[in-house]
Design a protein around this motif. Sequence first.
Motif, PDB file in Angstrom:
ATOM      1  N   SER A  27      11.860   2.893   6.753  1.00 34.78           N
ATOM      2  CA  SER A  27      11.027   2.217   6.088  1.00 34.78           C
ATOM      3  C   SER A  27      10.068   1.611   7.006  1.00 34.78           C
ATOM      4  N   THR A  28       8.712   1.857   6.820  1.00 34.44           N
ATOM      5  CA  THR A  28       7.540   0.927   7.453  1.00 34.44           C
ATOM      6  C   THR A  28       6.711   0.356   6.651  1.00 34.44           C
ATOM      7  N   LEU A  29       6.291  -1.098   6.736  1.00 30.72           N
ATOM      8  CA  LEU A  29       5.572  -1.776   6.025  1.00 30.72           C
ATOM      9  C   LEU A  29       4.161  -1.781   6.760  1.00 30.72           C
ATOM     10  N   TYR A  30       3.235  -1.488   6.131  1.00 25.47           N
ATOM     11  CA  TYR A  30       1.759  -1.460   6.864  1.00 25.47           C
ATOM     12  C   TYR A  30       0.923  -2.433   5.968  1.00 25.47           C
ATOM     13  N   ARG A  31       0.402  -3.422   6.693  1.00 20.48           N
ATOM     14  CA  ARG A  31      -0.536  -4.578   6.028  1.00 20.48           C
ATOM     15  C   ARG A  31      -2.224  -4.102   6.530  1.00 20.48           C
ATOM     16  N   ARG A  32      -3.036  -4.204   5.795  1.00 19.42           N
ATOM     17  CA  ARG A  32      -4.441  -4.083   6.049  1.00 19.42           C
ATOM     18  C   ARG A  32      -5.073  -5.534   6.369  1.00 19.42           C
TER      19      ARG A  32
END
Length: 133
Positions: A103-108
Motif C-alpha cells: 500500500s502506498t499513500l500519495y498526497r497532492r
Amino acid sequence: MESSSQRHELIRREPIFHHPELIWDAGSFDEQIAEDFNEIGASGRRYSRSEVKEIVLGRLEGTHADSLADGYRIEEAESRLLADDVVQVLYTLRTPSRVTRRSTLYRRRDSIWQAVFHQGTVIEGATVPSPDD
C-alpha cells in the motif's frame, strides 16, 4: 482528483522505489517522495525518509542490493480516492521468493503527487510464482 487516468498513473509508479525513470538521483527522489514520508517494511521495521533515500540512492549507485533484481509481477492493483488530495494504491507483488501485499499513500501538493507512506506485508503461505509463470 481530476480523473481516473491520474489514479492509474499512480498505479504505474509502483513499486515506487524501483523505477529509475521516476527516481534517478537525490533531486528526483525529493520530487517524488514527501518530506514527511515513512515506510513500514515487510519485516515490520519502520523506515524514515532518510533511511529509504539512502537505500534507494545506494541501489542506483550499486552499493545496495536491489530486492527486486530477480523480477516481479504486480497483481490486483487498484487505487482509492481517500480525499481530494490523497490516493491509496493497493497491490500484490509477487517475486520468486515471496508474495507481499503493498500500500502506498500519495498526497497532492499543488499539481505534484508525492508518496507519503508505504507498507509491505508478507502473505504467509502464499504460492510464489514458478519461473514459467
